[in-house]
Motif scaffolding. Structure first.
Motif, PDB file in Angstrom:
ATOM      1  N   VAL A 122       0.858  -1.171   0.000  1.00 33.80           N
ATOM      2  CA  VAL A 122       0.000   0.000   0.000  1.00 33.80           C
ATOM      3  C   VAL A 122       0.898   1.226   0.000  1.00 33.80           C
ATOM      4  CG1 VAL A 122      -0.185   0.198   2.514  1.00 33.80           C
ATOM      5  CG2 VAL A 122      -2.055   1.016   1.072  1.00 33.80           C
ATOM      6  N   GLU A 123       0.408   2.315  -0.537  1.00 30.60           N
ATOM      7  CA  GLU A 123       1.210   3.526  -0.714  1.00 30.60           C
ATOM      8  C   GLU A 123       1.852   4.009   0.581  1.00 30.60           C
ATOM      9  OE1 GLU A 123       0.467   8.074  -2.488  1.00 30.60           O
ATOM     10  OE2 GLU A 123      -1.216   6.683  -2.203  1.00 30.60           O
ATOM     11  N   ARG A 124       1.118   3.967   1.701  1.00 30.64           N
ATOM     12  CA  ARG A 124       1.625   4.552   2.940  1.00 30.64           C
ATOM     13  C   ARG A 124       2.868   3.845   3.461  1.00 30.64           C
ATOM     14  NH1 ARG A 124      -2.661   1.450   4.937  1.00 30.64           N
ATOM     15  NH2 ARG A 124      -4.104   3.032   4.181  1.00 30.64           N
ATOM     16  N   HIS A 125       3.072   2.593   3.077  1.00 32.18           N
ATOM     17  CA  HIS A 125       4.212   1.840   3.606  1.00 32.18           C
ATOM     18  C   HIS A 125       5.337   1.656   2.586  1.00 32.18           C
ATOM     19  CE1 HIS A 125       2.250   1.138   7.364  1.00 32.18           C
ATOM     20  NE2 HIS A 125       1.279   0.420   6.842  1.00 32.18           N
ATOM     21  N   PHE A 126       5.178   2.188   1.384  1.00 33.59           N
ATOM     22  CA  PHE A 126       6.201   2.002   0.362  1.00 33.59           C
ATOM     23  C   PHE A 126       7.551   2.555   0.815  1.00 33.59           C
ATOM     24  CE2 PHE A 126       8.652   3.616  -3.231  1.00 33.59           C
ATOM     25  CZ  PHE A 126       8.751   2.479  -4.021  1.00 33.59           C
ATOM     26  N   ARG A 127       7.554   3.747   1.387  1.00 31.93           N
ATOM     27  CA  ARG A 127       8.813   4.384   1.787  1.00 31.93           C
ATOM     28  C   ARG A 127       9.499   3.607   2.909  1.00 31.93           C
ATOM     29  NH1 ARG A 127       6.631  10.595   2.206  1.00 31.93           N
ATOM     30  NH2 ARG A 127       8.834  11.173   2.415  1.00 31.93           N
ATOM     31  N   GLU A 229       5.894  15.739   2.603  1.00 30.04           N
ATOM     32  CA  GLU A 229       6.884  16.134   1.597  1.00 30.04           C
ATOM     33  C   GLU A 229       7.686  14.931   1.117  1.00 30.04           C
ATOM     34  OE1 GLU A 229      10.707  19.201   1.112  1.00 30.04           O
ATOM     35  OE2 GLU A 229       9.539  19.130   2.974  1.00 30.04           O
ATOM     36  N   LEU A 230       7.925  14.884  -0.173  1.00 31.10           N
ATOM     37  CA  LEU A 230       8.704  13.800  -0.782  1.00 31.10           C
ATOM     38  C   LEU A 230       9.650  14.429  -1.803  1.00 31.10           C
ATOM     39  CD1 LEU A 230       9.256  10.759  -1.240  1.00 31.10           C
ATOM     40  CD2 LEU A 230       7.415  10.791  -2.956  1.00 31.10           C
ATOM     41  N   SER A 231      10.932  14.452  -1.486  1.00 35.87           N
ATOM     42  CA  SER A 231      11.901  15.105  -2.350  1.00 35.87           C
ATOM     43  C   SER A 231      12.286  14.218  -3.527  1.00 35.87           C
ATOM     44  CB  SER A 231      13.165  15.460  -1.555  1.00 35.87           C
ATOM     45  OG  SER A 231      13.839  14.273  -1.150  1.00 35.87           O
ATOM     46  N   ARG A 273      -7.064  17.371  -0.566  1.00 42.30           N
ATOM     47  CA  ARG A 273      -7.058  17.656   0.871  1.00 42.30           C
ATOM     48  C   ARG A 273      -5.809  18.460   1.258  1.00 42.30           C
ATOM     49  NH1 ARG A 273      -9.569  14.829   5.229  1.00 42.30           N
ATOM     50  NH2 ARG A 273      -8.615  15.326   7.222  1.00 42.30           N
ATOM     51  N   GLY A 274      -4.725  18.192   0.569  1.00 43.25           N
ATOM     52  CA  GLY A 274      -3.460  18.882   0.801  1.00 43.25           C
ATOM     53  C   GLY A 274      -2.635  18.818  -0.470  1.00 43.25           C
ATOM     54  N   ALA A 275      -1.363  19.072  -0.342  1.00 45.31           N
ATOM     55  CA  ALA A 275      -0.469  18.997  -1.500  1.00 45.31           C
ATOM     56  C   ALA A 275      -0.030  17.542  -1.670  1.00 45.31           C
ATOM     57  CB  ALA A 275       0.734  19.911  -1.292  1.00 45.31           C
ATOM     58  N   TYR A 276      -0.719  16.829  -2.550  1.00 43.30           N
ATOM     59  CA  TYR A 276      -0.406  15.418  -2.764  1.00 43.30           C
ATOM     60  C   TYR A 276       1.016  15.281  -3.301  1.00 43.30           C
ATOM     61  CZ  TYR A 276      -0.594  10.678  -4.644  1.00 43.30           C
ATOM     62  OH  TYR A 276      -0.317   9.368  -4.935  1.00 43.30           O
ATOM     63  N   ASN A 277       1.782  14.339  -2.737  1.00 42.27           N
ATOM     64  CA  ASN A 277       3.186  14.201  -3.127  1.00 42.27           C
ATOM     65  C   ASN A 277       3.414  13.346  -4.380  1.00 42.27           C
ATOM     66  OD1 ASN A 277       3.030  11.473  -2.247  1.00 42.27           O
ATOM     67  ND2 ASN A 277       3.747  12.021  -0.193  1.00 42.27           N
ATOM     68  N   HIS A 278       2.328  12.731  -4.904  1.00 43.36           N
ATOM     69  CA  HIS A 278       2.396  11.974  -6.166  1.00 43.36           C
ATOM     70  C   HIS A 278       3.463  10.881  -6.125  1.00 43.36           C
ATOM     71  CE1 HIS A 278      -0.415  14.559  -8.409  1.00 43.36           C
ATOM     72  NE2 HIS A 278       0.114  15.552  -7.708  1.00 43.36           N
ATOM     73  N   LEU A 279       3.572  10.227  -4.978  1.00 42.21           N
ATOM     74  CA  LEU A 279       4.579   9.174  -4.812  1.00 42.21           C
ATOM     75  C   LEU A 279       4.463   8.099  -5.884  1.00 42.21           C
ATOM     76  CD1 LEU A 279       5.678   7.423  -1.556  1.00 42.21           C
ATOM     77  CD2 LEU A 279       4.907   6.037  -3.466  1.00 42.21           C
ATOM     78  N   VAL A 283       7.403   7.355  -8.743  1.00 43.98           N
ATOM     79  CA  VAL A 283       8.173   6.104  -8.719  1.00 43.98           C
ATOM     80  C   VAL A 283       7.958   5.324 -10.014  1.00 43.98           C
ATOM     81  CG1 VAL A 283       8.381   3.847  -7.612  1.00 43.98           C
ATOM     82  CG2 VAL A 283       8.252   5.912  -6.203  1.00 43.98           C
ATOM     83  N   GLN A 284       6.688   5.141 -10.392  1.00 42.71           N
ATOM     84  CA  GLN A 284       6.373   4.324 -11.571  1.00 42.71           C
ATOM     85  C   GLN A 284       6.884   4.941 -12.868  1.00 42.71           C
ATOM     86  OE1 GLN A 284       2.330   1.965 -10.051  1.00 42.71           O
ATOM     87  NE2 GLN A 284       2.131   3.659 -11.456  1.00 42.71           N
TER      88      GLN A 284
END
Length: 333
Positions: A122-127, A229-231, A273-279, A283-284
């Protein structure tokens, strides 16, 4: 009077042990003393808000498994690929093995078959998953020559007893019945109506029509939220880690390695809802990525109806079907 006192003490002891022991809690579950408090959705369980109370759906069976199929499928996955949601019958494969993130299983590959590894997260645990080595699936040439070590009674005892989450287990043991949820619902409704506050652990959409896991929306959860935030540097590091994982499993004998990132519920239902980081997209779509992907983000974004359950972080039958269709097509199974 003494009999009553000892009876109460005995019942209290059993319930306390159930809060500590997986074996005892499973025994009480099979006996009907404890019921599944996730039965109406994990978000309903946390929030106790009756408008998000779901019955878990029974999705149509796939019945696709085949003993003659040339593909063996292995999955390292999280709760979306648990056995109550996904299994061998959903794919045209002759062997299926799944291991949960954070646990270890051994596997022996058949070189005469097409061996495929699917990394599902799931997206929340990818990092979290790819910020460290991935060793959940241990490939061995001959598991018969290297049998799993037999646990000592002390190791079994330590594995069975869980001191860290005893409070949650006790709550499930004591308050999993419908009567307890009635009181929880009354309290949750009162708190929301009077103070505009939901239970800690969840967050409501701005129109209060959807409910999310707080991890997905709280930007202080640096590695979990869709809006933290995702740099570019971290994206590059995660892609390098993913490439390294895939390269290592290919050297161990896998023919193909695929990645499937399942979007957080808030990513799809309230992206503004906020500034989506488009993780997921970053990545893809990374030019450095050398791993094939199962793109479920786009089908979920284009879905006319929500692919998620009302009171749960997981998909409904439509969302499950969309994911299975994407996996089957990309993996050719």
């Amino acid at each position: 009077m003494r009999f009553l006192r000892y009876t109460v003490l005995f019942v209290a002891l059993i319930l306390w042990v159930a809060g500590l022991s997986s074996t005892v809690s499973h025994w009480l579950y099979n006996a009907g003393v404890i019921v599944d408090d996730y039965r109406h959705g994990d978000l309903y369980r946390i929030s106790a808000l009756s408008q998000f109370k779901d019955d878990q759906p029974v999705c149509p069976p796939s019945n696709r498994a085949s003993d003659t199929a040339s593909t063996h499928l292995y999955i390292i996955g999280d709760s979306f690929s648990e056995e109550q949601r996904i299994g061998q019958n959903d794919f045209r494969v002759s062997h299926y093995q799944r291991v949960k993130w954070g646990f270890t299983q051994r596997a022996q590959l058949d070189p005469s078959k097409r061996n495929v590894l699917l990394l599902e997260t799931v997206e929340r645990h990818f990092r979290e998953h790819f910020a460290q080595p991935v060793n959940e699936l241990v490939v061995e040439k001959d598991t018969a020559q290297n049998p799993t070590p037999i646990q000592t009674w002390w190791e079994k005892l330590n594995a069975d007893y869980h001191r860290s989450d005893v409070e949650e287990r006790l709550a499930s043991t004591l308050f999993s019945q419908d009567w307890a949820f009635w009181f929880k619902e009354a309290k949750a409704t009162l708190t929301l109506d009077w103070f505009n506050r939901a239970s800690t652990g969840v967050s409501l959409s701005r129109d209060q029509k959807n409910i999310f896991l707080d991890f997905d929306t709280d930007t202080t959860r640096k590695k979990l939220s869709s809006f933290s935030e995702l740099s570019d540097a971290e994206v590059n590091t995660l892609v390098d880690s993913l490439n390294s994982v895939a390269d290592r499993y290919r050297r161990l004998g896998f023919d193909d390695v695929y990645l499937s990132i399942i979007p957080n519920k808030a990513t799809i239902l309230e992206p503004n809802r906020g500034a989506y980081n488009h993780l997921i997209e970053r990545v893809q779509n990374s030019p450095a990525l050398r791993v094939k992907t199962v793109n479920i983000y786009l089908p979920y974004k284009q879905a006319k109806q929500s692919p998620y359950l009302n009171g749960d972080t997981h998909w409904n039958c439509q969302g499950r079907s969309l994911w299975l269709e994407a996996v089957r097509k990309q993996l050719a199974i």
